[in-house]
Design an enzyme around this catalytic site. Structure first.
Site, short mmCIF file in Angstrom:
data_model
loop_
_atom_site.label_atom_id
_atom_site.label_comp_id
_atom_site.label_asym_id
_atom_site.label_seq_id
_atom_site.Cartn_x
_atom_site.Cartn_y
_atom_site.Cartn_z
N LYS A 108 163.46 16.68 12.80
CA LYS A 108 163.08 18.04 12.39
C LYS A 108 161.56 18.03 12.40
O LYS A 108 160.92 17.37 11.58
CB LYS A 108 163.64 18.30 11.00
CG LYS A 108 163.68 19.70 10.43
CD LYS A 108 162.59 20.65 10.72
CE LYS A 108 162.04 21.17 9.42
NZ LYS A 108 160.62 21.48 9.52
N GLU A 151 157.38 8.79 2.40
CA GLU A 151 155.94 8.53 2.38
C GLU A 151 155.30 9.85 1.96
O GLU A 151 155.42 10.84 2.68
CB GLU A 151 155.47 8.08 3.77
CG GLU A 151 154.20 7.23 3.71
CD GLU A 151 152.94 8.07 3.65
OE1 GLU A 151 152.30 8.11 2.57
OE2 GLU A 151 152.61 8.68 4.67
N CYS A 164 147.07 11.63 4.20
CA CYS A 164 147.59 11.04 2.95
C CYS A 164 146.62 9.97 2.48
O CYS A 164 146.58 9.63 1.30
CB CYS A 164 148.93 10.37 3.17
SG CYS A 164 150.08 11.38 4.04
N GLU A 201 146.49 15.65 -5.73
CA GLU A 201 146.16 15.61 -4.30
C GLU A 201 145.72 16.99 -3.83
O GLU A 201 146.43 17.98 -4.04
CB GLU A 201 147.39 15.16 -3.50
CG GLU A 201 147.07 14.94 -2.03
CD GLU A 201 148.24 14.38 -1.26
OE1 GLU A 201 149.36 14.87 -1.42
OE2 GLU A 201 148.02 13.44 -0.46
#
Ligand code: UN1
Length: 512
Positions: A190, A264, A298, A400
């Site tokens: 996806k 992750e 990330c 974040e």
């Protein structure tokens, strides 16, 4: 669904816009939903890259069925033969690097050099991991009974669902796809809804390399397609890279169904700059780590933890360089910082800058604004932003941001700096700039992250070393390296008794 995405869908596509489809069972097929969404350039939203299918549950069901039909033959294909096809794939990616790079910059926004690095990472991953086709090492070990042999081999897990993010549109899908294939699994991908073309480029290359029909399938679209993949009873494994919130939902669903799940997710990575560091080198590293990919990694260096003795000098040098960064369309070779991915992301990042200034009361040293005029008017541009005098515990220090924003935090001792770096819920990457070997080794030991750099920024992982993080960043798995094989294969222990009689382990006495 995100507001910005809905807007994209509503936008009527021009008839000249290219239409893309899903790849299922070796055919490029229309979505059963009959619906499409427009993929736009984040640097210029009037530039429509293409119409992509908004897939539904039925599309996912068909893709999983195709993966299921292809599974036995692929599993039984010897791994070195599977790998030969992957080596061809590596060549196709290499030969098309320039085209794939431009496509990526156009749909994702990162500057051409970085998009080239992203494609290169997929090439590196493909060659490196294809090499595993002739290794996939298991082991032998003595059995406890005489005339008995014991060994351990890897077996594929089955059908894998790969859900990929926007920020590394070819590298991250390759980190999942290539090891899944070399281990003998079939997959349904996806793609990230902001970057479907790059993933389609990867899948088309698989088709061109001769990977058999049904082994690799792709469905494009939004949450419905992702959720259907996670829910499907025939999908044995989900590998996900993306937000912590979505990862948690996926993990919960996978736990209920007993699926293997590798996650992750976020990071709040920090660079420690010691008072003995080469300041100019540390400034260069910070600039690259914080503003490369517009901070949408990330691994981005979103915190700079700087020794009090050099704090002022470091901030001065950093801010001077940040102000000079050229923000613009990534397709322009002079651009150093591209746009952010979409309207939602832009609003979230601007929201954090607001919190930093007005709630956390940090100092805005430079940047802080959306860029709206001239060439910026149709894109999602934010000035590279530095917030200083940041204290541990502030929201901008803990959460974040995933944008071109970094926080500078002063400290006095190395132990204090390490506590600051470790004092967040994530644990992906960390770094220290120092000339002192003792300090660097101590930091490497104490920083609780999955990746740690010395005299380099927090970004720039290489594909032959494991990638992943501690705490809220993941769930204990590592991608890349050979360690990724532990995600995409399961161990099978084999015992061969050639004594010709019943021997009971743990029970029968063995004469010595
Ligand atoms: C990510 O940010 O999700 O180490 C991946 C790096 C890249 C990969 C980043 N090689 O920054």
């Amino acid at each position: 669904m995100a507001k910005a995405k809905e807007a994209k869908e509503k936008k009527s596509s021009k008839s000249s816009t290219k239409t893309y489809h899903n790849y299922i069972g070796g055919e490029w097929v229309k979505s059963l939903s009959g619906e499409f969404f427009d993929n736009v350039n984040p640097a210029d939203t009037t530039d429509i890259i293409g119409r992509f299918p908004k897939s539904n549950t039925e599309d996912v069901n068909r893709a999983v069925e195709a993966a299921k039909n292809a599974a036995t033959k692929w599993r039984r294909t010897p791994a070195p033969k599977r790998a030969e096809l992957l080596f061809s794939l590596g060549e196709i990616l290499r030969d098309n690097k320039d085209r794939f790079t431009r496509d990526m910059t156009r749909e994702m926004g990162k500057v051409l050099k970085e998009a080239g690095g992203d494609v290169q990472e997929a090439i590196d991953c493909t060659y490196y991991t294809a090499g595993e086709g002739r290794r996939l090492h298991g082991f032998t070990t003595p059995a406890e009974m005489p005339n008995k042999f014991a060994m351990c081999v890897r077996q594929p897990v089955g059908i894998c669902g790969l859900i990929t993010p926007f920020n590394f549109p070819m590298a991250i899908p390759s980190w999942k796809l290539i090891p899944a294939l070399v281990c003998g699994n079939t997959v349904v991908i996806k793609s990230g809804e902001d970057v479907p073309l790059s993933t389609i480029n990867l899948v088309k290359s698989c088709e061109e390399a001769g990977i058999p029909k049904g082994v690799v399938n792709i469905v494009n679209g939004f949450g419905e397609a992702g959720a259907a993949l996670v829910d499907h009873e025939d999908v044995r494994l989900i590998s996900f890279t993306g937000s912590t919130d979505t990862g948690r939902i996926i993990a919960e669903q996978c736990a209920r169904d007993n699926k293997i799940v590798s996650l992750e997710m976020g990071g709040k990575n920090a660079i420690i700059v010691m008072d003995d560091a080469d300041i100019d080198n540390a400034v260069e590293g910070s600039l690259w780590g914080a503003f490369g990919t517009s901070g949408q990694r990330c691994t981005a260096s979103s915190r700079l933890v700087v020794h009090k003795k050099i704090y002022k000098k470091f901030v001065e040098k950093l801010v001077e360089k940040v102000k000079k960064l050229r923000v613009g369309n990534g397709l322009d070779a002079k651009t150093e910082v591209g746009p952010v991915i979409n309207e939602d992301a832009m609003q979230k990042i601007l929201g954090y800058i607001h919190i930093g200034k007005n709630v956390d009361k940090a100092t805005l040293a430079c940047g802080g604004n959306q860029l709206t005029k001239g060439d910026y008017k149709n894109g999602y541009f934010i000035e590279p932003t530095v917030l200083t005098d940041v204290k541990p515990g502030m929201r901008i220090e803990q959460e974040e941001i995933f944008g071109p924003v970094t926080c500078v935090i002063p400290f006095s001792t190395l132990d204090e700096a390490i506590d600051i770096v470790n004092g967040v819920k994530y644990g992906l990457s960390s770094a220290i700039y120092t000339q002192d070997v003792n300090q660097s080794f101590y930091a490497m030991q104490e920083l609780y992250t999955g990746i740690c750099y010395v005299n380099s920024a927090t970004i720039g992982a290489e594909v032959h070393l494991p990638f992943g993080g501690t705490k809220g960043t993941g769930n204990g798995h590592r991608e890349a390296g050979t360690q990724v094989l532990d995600i995409f294969s399961e161990w099978k222990s084999l015992y061969i008794d050639y004594s010709g009689k019943l021997q009971k382990a743990q029970i029968d006495a063995v004469e010595i």
